[in-house]
Design a protein around this motif. Sequence first.
Motif, PDB file in Angstrom:
ATOM      1  N   PHE A   1       0.816  -1.215   0.000  1.00  0.00           N
ATOM      2  CA  PHE A   1       0.000   0.000   0.000  1.00  0.00           C
ATOM      3  C   PHE A   1       0.852   1.268   0.000  1.00  0.00           C
ATOM      4  O   PHE A   1       0.380   2.331  -0.424  1.00  0.00           O
ATOM      5  N   ASP A   2       2.094   1.169   0.468  1.00  0.00           N
ATOM      6  CA  ASP A   2       2.945   2.364   0.465  1.00  0.00           C
ATOM      7  C   ASP A   2       3.472   2.683  -0.935  1.00  0.00           C
ATOM      8  O   ASP A   2       4.133   3.702  -1.128  1.00  0.00           O
TER       9      ASP A   2
ATOM     10  N   ASP B   1     -14.569  -7.121  -4.070  1.00  0.00           N
ATOM     11  CA  ASP B   1     -14.039  -7.098  -5.440  1.00  0.00           C
ATOM     12  C   ASP B   1     -13.145  -5.881  -5.665  1.00  0.00           C
ATOM     13  O   ASP B   1     -12.065  -5.994  -6.255  1.00  0.00           O
ATOM     14  N   ALA B   2     -13.593  -4.714  -5.187  1.00  0.00           N
ATOM     15  CA  ALA B   2     -12.811  -3.486  -5.384  1.00  0.00           C
ATOM     16  C   ALA B   2     -11.502  -3.529  -4.607  1.00  0.00           C
ATOM     17  O   ALA B   2     -10.447  -3.148  -5.116  1.00  0.00           O
ATOM     18  N   LEU B   3     -11.583  -4.008  -3.373  1.00  0.00           N
ATOM     19  CA  LEU B   3     -10.383  -4.070  -2.539  1.00  0.00           C
ATOM     20  C   LEU B   3      -9.366  -5.041  -3.119  1.00  0.00           C
ATOM     21  O   LEU B   3      -8.170  -4.735  -3.203  1.00  0.00           O
ATOM     22  N   ASN B   4      -9.831  -6.209  -3.550  1.00  0.00           N
ATOM     23  CA  ASN B   4      -8.916  -7.188  -4.147  1.00  0.00           C
ATOM     24  C   ASN B   4      -8.331  -6.683  -5.461  1.00  0.00           C
ATOM     25  O   ASN B   4      -7.179  -6.974  -5.798  1.00  0.00           O
ATOM     26  N   TYR B   5      -9.120  -5.912  -6.202  1.00  0.00           N
ATOM     27  CA  TYR B   5      -8.593  -5.362  -7.446  1.00  0.00           C
ATOM     28  C   TYR B   5      -7.514  -4.319  -7.160  1.00  0.00           C
ATOM     29  O   TYR B   5      -6.475  -4.285  -7.833  1.00  0.00           O
ATOM     30  N   LEU B   6      -7.725  -3.465  -6.155  1.00  0.00           N
ATOM     31  CA  LEU B   6      -6.697  -2.491  -5.789  1.00  0.00           C
ATOM     32  C   LEU B   6      -5.430  -3.193  -5.328  1.00  0.00           C
ATOM     33  O   LEU B   6      -4.311  -2.803  -5.708  1.00  0.00           O
ATOM     34  N   ILE B   7      -5.574  -4.265  -4.534  1.00  0.00           N
ATOM     35  CA  ILE B   7      -4.417  -5.036  -4.077  1.00  0.00           C
ATOM     36  C   ILE B   7      -3.678  -5.627  -5.270  1.00  0.00           C
ATOM     37  O   ILE B   7      -2.438  -5.618  -5.336  1.00  0.00           O
ATOM     38  N   GLU B   8      -4.444  -6.111  -6.249  1.00  0.00           N
ATOM     39  CA  GLU B   8      -3.851  -6.689  -7.472  1.00  0.00           C
ATOM     40  C   GLU B   8      -3.057  -5.641  -8.239  1.00  0.00           C
ATOM     41  O   GLU B   8      -1.941  -5.896  -8.710  1.00  0.00           O
ATOM     42  N   VAL B   9      -3.628  -4.443  -8.377  1.00  0.00           N
ATOM     43  CA  VAL B   9      -2.940  -3.347  -9.073  1.00  0.00           C
ATOM     44  C   VAL B   9      -1.647  -2.982  -8.359  1.00  0.00           C
ATOM     45  O   VAL B   9      -0.609  -2.746  -9.014  1.00  0.00           O
ATOM     46  N   LEU B  10      -1.667  -2.950  -7.043  1.00  0.00           N
ATOM     47  CA  LEU B  10      -0.480  -2.566  -6.267  1.00  0.00           C
ATOM     48  C   LEU B  10       0.625  -3.614  -6.312  1.00  0.00           C
ATOM     49  O   LEU B  10       1.778  -3.315  -6.000  1.00  0.00           O
ATOM     50  N   LYS B  11       0.285  -4.823  -6.706  1.00  0.00           N
ATOM     51  CA  LYS B  11       1.296  -5.887  -6.797  1.00  0.00           C
ATOM     52  C   LYS B  11       2.027  -5.850  -8.129  1.00  0.00           C
ATOM     53  O   LYS B  11       3.014  -6.571  -8.317  1.00  0.00           O
ATOM     54  N   GLU B  12       1.551  -5.058  -9.058  1.00  0.00           N
ATOM     55  CA  GLU B  12       2.174  -5.007 -10.379  1.00  0.00           C
ATOM     56  C   GLU B  12       3.549  -4.332 -10.339  1.00  0.00           C
ATOM     57  O   GLU B  12       3.777  -3.458  -9.519  1.00  0.00           O
TER      58      GLU B  12
END
Length: 221
Positions: free
Chosen positions: A170-171, A210-221
């Motif tokens: 998240f940082d 769904d939104a939270l998991n998608y944000l987590i997915e984006v941050l892992k890129e």
Amino acid sequence: MLKKRISNFILYNLIFIILIFGLSFAGFYLINYNIFKFKNYEKLDFFIEAFDYNDDSYLAKYKEGIVRKTSSSNTPILSSEIYCYSPLDTDYTNYFTKFGVNSDILILSSDSLKNLEEGKILKEYFVPLSEAFISSLNLDSNKYYINDEEIFGLQVYSKDDSEFNKNTNFDKLFMFDNSVYKLDFYLLINKNSVNFSSLMENNITNNGVDALNYLIEVLKE
């Protein structure tokens, strides 16, 4: 001549005052229109307590993708905003009252949570998190904010554990520390959200997960 100059001065300032009033009203209208134009199950909002954005390109990727990702759902997300405000901002309390209490997902500092706990209003705002709900998230966090033996927050940033922060990511998007303040930050779910049917009965959608998991997915890129 003097009367004419006085008349021109009054006219000039009157136009200026009307212009300022008009711009202020337009700004106020647009902010409130964006908040209330969608039904509560059509939007999914985040409120983040952080000192600033680190890399807001992740924000753009999330906002572009989340509407598209849920477009085929019976209850798609039509709007998703991420409000980020610094705890050092003199208007922070006003922002929390305006945006925070209306957001589905919040990230708050340990200091803010202590203040809410001491004011005995933590449970008025947030819902306890079940083990099933926690396991449904793709968040690598095993640290919690606990009140009365119930989990209310999932830690997303540690003030003294850089390895933990590499796992949560998240940082990448938010600046959670500065030269003076070193705090832990936790993710919480608004008790009044209607977008967490896997966590709360009578909720309309599960778009929050769904939104939270998608944000987590984006941050892992």
